[in-house]
Motif scaffolding. Structure first.
Motif, PDB file in Angstrom:
ATOM      1  N   HIS A   1     -50.655  38.898  54.294  1.00 43.91           N
ATOM      2  CA  HIS A   1     -51.237  37.765  53.556  1.00 43.91           C
ATOM      3  C   HIS A   1     -50.156  36.718  53.244  1.00 43.91           C
ATOM      4  O   HIS A   1     -50.383  35.519  53.417  1.00 43.91           O
ATOM      5  N   LEU A   2     -49.002  37.170  52.765  1.00 42.61           N
ATOM      6  CA  LEU A   2     -47.912  36.237  52.445  1.00 42.61           C
ATOM      7  C   LEU A   2     -47.448  35.493  53.693  1.00 42.61           C
ATOM      8  O   LEU A   2     -47.215  34.280  53.650  1.00 42.61           O
ATOM      9  N   THR A   3     -47.321  36.208  54.797  1.00 46.40           N
ATOM     10  CA  THR A   3     -46.872  35.592  56.042  1.00 46.40           C
ATOM     11  C   THR A   3     -47.873  34.563  56.538  1.00 46.40           C
ATOM     12  O   THR A   3     -47.491  33.473  56.977  1.00 46.40           O
ATOM     13  N   VAL A   4     -49.150  34.881  56.456  1.00 45.47           N
ATOM     14  CA  VAL A   4     -50.202  33.933  56.857  1.00 45.47           C
ATOM     15  C   VAL A   4     -50.130  32.682  55.985  1.00 45.47           C
ATOM     16  O   VAL A   4     -50.176  31.556  56.499  1.00 45.47           O
ATOM     17  N   ALA A   5     -50.014  32.863  54.694  1.00 39.72           N
ATOM     18  CA  ALA A   5     -49.936  31.702  53.796  1.00 39.72           C
ATOM     19  C   ALA A   5     -48.715  30.852  54.124  1.00 39.72           C
ATOM     20  O   ALA A   5     -48.808  29.613  54.221  1.00 39.72           O
ATOM     21  N   LEU A   6     -47.593  31.489  54.312  1.00 35.62           N
ATOM     22  CA  LEU A   6     -46.367  30.767  54.658  1.00 35.62           C
ATOM     23  C   LEU A   6     -46.541  29.997  55.966  1.00 35.62           C
ATOM     24  O   LEU A   6     -46.150  28.834  56.070  1.00 35.62           O
ATOM     25  N   TRP A   7     -47.123  30.623  56.953  1.00 40.01           N
ATOM     26  CA  TRP A   7     -47.351  29.999  58.264  1.00 40.01           C
ATOM     27  C   TRP A   7     -48.127  28.686  58.110  1.00 40.01           C
ATOM     28  O   TRP A   7     -47.719  27.648  58.609  1.00 40.01           O
ATOM     29  N   TYR A   8     -49.245  28.749  57.407  1.00 35.96           N
ATOM     30  CA  TYR A   8     -50.077  27.549  57.261  1.00 35.96           C
ATOM     31  C   TYR A   8     -49.420  26.499  56.373  1.00 35.96           C
ATOM     32  O   TYR A   8     -49.534  25.303  56.639  1.00 35.96           O
ATOM     33  N   LEU A   9     -48.717  26.948  55.338  1.00 31.88           N
ATOM     34  CA  LEU A   9     -48.062  25.992  54.442  1.00 31.88           C
ATOM     35  C   LEU A   9     -46.891  25.270  55.098  1.00 31.88           C
ATOM     36  O   LEU A   9     -46.504  24.193  54.638  1.00 31.88           O
ATOM     37  N   THR A  10     -46.335  25.846  56.155  1.00 30.70           N
ATOM     38  CA  THR A  10     -45.252  25.161  56.866  1.00 30.70           C
ATOM     39  C   THR A  10     -45.780  24.239  57.959  1.00 30.70           C
ATOM     40  O   THR A  10     -45.007  23.506  58.566  1.00 30.70           O
ATOM     41  N   ARG A  11     -47.080  24.256  58.186  1.00 28.27           N
ATOM     42  CA  ARG A  11     -47.662  23.450  59.250  1.00 28.27           C
ATOM     43  C   ARG A  11     -48.636  22.372  58.775  1.00 28.27           C
ATOM     44  O   ARG A  11     -48.913  21.429  59.504  1.00 28.27           O
ATOM     45  N   TYR A  12     -49.159  22.535  57.582  1.00 27.58           N
ATOM     46  CA  TYR A  12     -50.175  21.625  57.056  1.00 27.58           C
ATOM     47  C   TYR A  12     -49.832  21.234  55.625  1.00 27.58           C
ATOM     48  O   TYR A  12     -49.030  21.892  54.969  1.00 27.58           O
ATOM     49  N   SER A  13     -50.507  20.207  55.144  1.00 24.92           N
ATOM     50  CA  SER A  13     -50.393  19.882  53.721  1.00 24.92           C
ATOM     51  C   SER A  13     -50.948  21.062  52.930  1.00 24.92           C
ATOM     52  O   SER A  13     -51.685  21.892  53.471  1.00 24.92           O
ATOM     53  N   GLU A  14     -50.630  21.102  51.649  1.00 31.82           N
ATOM     54  CA  GLU A  14     -51.130  22.215  50.830  1.00 31.82           C
ATOM     55  C   GLU A  14     -52.654  22.259  50.823  1.00 31.82           C
ATOM     56  O   GLU A  14     -53.246  23.333  50.919  1.00 31.82           O
ATOM     57  N   ALA A  15     -53.297  21.108  50.745  1.00 30.40           N
ATOM     58  CA  ALA A  15     -54.769  21.075  50.725  1.00 30.40           C
ATOM     59  C   ALA A  15     -55.344  21.577  52.049  1.00 30.40           C
ATOM     60  O   ALA A  15     -56.281  22.390  52.058  1.00 30.40           O
ATOM     61  N   GLU A  16     -54.777  21.115  53.169  1.00 28.69           N
ATOM     62  CA  GLU A  16     -55.264  21.571  54.478  1.00 28.69           C
ATOM     63  C   GLU A  16     -54.975  23.054  54.676  1.00 28.69           C
ATOM     64  O   GLU A  16     -55.827  23.794  55.181  1.00 28.69           O
ATOM     65  N   ALA A  17     -53.784  23.484  54.289  1.00 32.87           N
ATOM     66  CA  ALA A  17     -53.420  24.893  54.417  1.00 32.87           C
ATOM     67  C   ALA A  17     -54.354  25.762  53.580  1.00 32.87           C
ATOM     68  O   ALA A  17     -54.814  26.816  54.037  1.00 32.87           O
ATOM     69  N   THR A  18     -54.651  25.315  52.375  1.00 31.80           N
ATOM     70  CA  THR A  18     -55.549  26.067  51.496  1.00 31.80           C
ATOM     71  C   THR A  18     -56.908  26.251  52.147  1.00 31.80           C
ATOM     72  O   THR A  18     -57.454  27.365  52.165  1.00 31.80           O
ATOM     73  N   ASN A  19     -57.458  25.185  52.696  1.00 28.85           N
ATOM     74  CA  ASN A  19     -58.758  25.290  53.369  1.00 28.85           C
ATOM     75  C   ASN A  19     -58.695  26.232  54.561  1.00 28.85           C
ATOM     76  O   ASN A  19     -59.596  27.058  54.750  1.00 28.85           O
ATOM     77  N   CYS A  20     -57.633  26.125  55.374  1.00 31.41           N
ATOM     78  CA  CYS A  20     -57.480  27.020  56.535  1.00 31.41           C
ATOM     79  C   CYS A  20     -57.373  28.472  56.092  1.00 31.41           C
ATOM     80  O   CYS A  20     -58.043  29.350  56.649  1.00 31.41           O
ATOM     81  N   ILE A  21     -56.530  28.724  55.119  1.00 32.43           N
ATOM     82  CA  ILE A  21     -56.309  30.096  54.655  1.00 32.43           C
ATOM     83  C   ILE A  21     -57.610  30.678  54.105  1.00 32.43           C
ATOM     84  O   ILE A  21     -58.016  31.786  54.484  1.00 32.43           O
ATOM     85  N   ARG A  22     -58.255  29.953  53.226  1.00 29.67           N
ATOM     86  CA  ARG A  22     -59.505  30.421  52.620  1.00 29.67           C
ATOM     87  C   ARG A  22     -60.548  30.699  53.695  1.00 29.67           C
ATOM     88  O   ARG A  22     -61.137  31.786  53.741  1.00 29.67           O
TER      89      ARG A  22
END
Length: 141
Positions: free
Chosen positions: A31-52
């Motif tokens: 879970h942490l790795t997935v969150a980190l992956w998206y947060l390094t590639r997208y804005s926090e808002a976009e990453a949040t939507n992708c992760i969720r």
């Protein structure tokens, strides 16, 4: 679970996105790795939507239903996104993705960490599972 190579991280992300990640490998460190992956590639808002969206899709495909004590948890998901988002700007600039992932797991690998901010009853409530609730022990920011 320390990642040994960027390839391991990429394989984890691909398996997660393809919903082929074995359920027993969908653990806190993943879970942490997935969150980190998206947060390094997208804005926090976009990453949040992708992760969720992707966690919920993975859970659906894997037969994981949301109940009082299982499945997707909005507050925990957003908590970790905030913690990792706060960590990234202070991560050493010369660190590779692999270094950052391993350091993140080293610093935040204890999945009870949110209990420094939330009482167990509040964090495990149905309301916290389905929507964001603020910490009640100490502020997040």
């Amino acid at each position: 679970m320390k990642s040994q190579t960027v390839g391991e991280i990429e394989s984890l992300i691909a398996a997660f996105e393809n919903c082929t990640l074995p359920r027993d490998e969908w653990n806190h460190h993943a879970h942490l790795t997935v969150a980190l992956w998206y947060l390094t590639r997208y804005s926090e808002a976009e990453a949040t939507n992708c992760i969720r969206d992707r966690i919920q899709h993975y859970n659906k495909v894997s037969g994981i239903q949301t109940s009082n004590d299982s499945g997707y948890h909005e507050t925990i998901t957003l908590f970790w996104i905030r913690i990792i988002g706060r960590y990234l700007p202070i991560a050493r600039q010369d660190f590779s993705l692999l270094d950052i992932a391993n350091e993140c797991i080293k610093n935040y690998g204890d999945k009870s960490f949110p209990l420094q901010y939330y009482s167990r009853d509040r964090l495990m409530s149905w309301q916290a599972r389905i929507s964001w609730i603020e910490p009640n022990l100490k502020p997040l920011d």
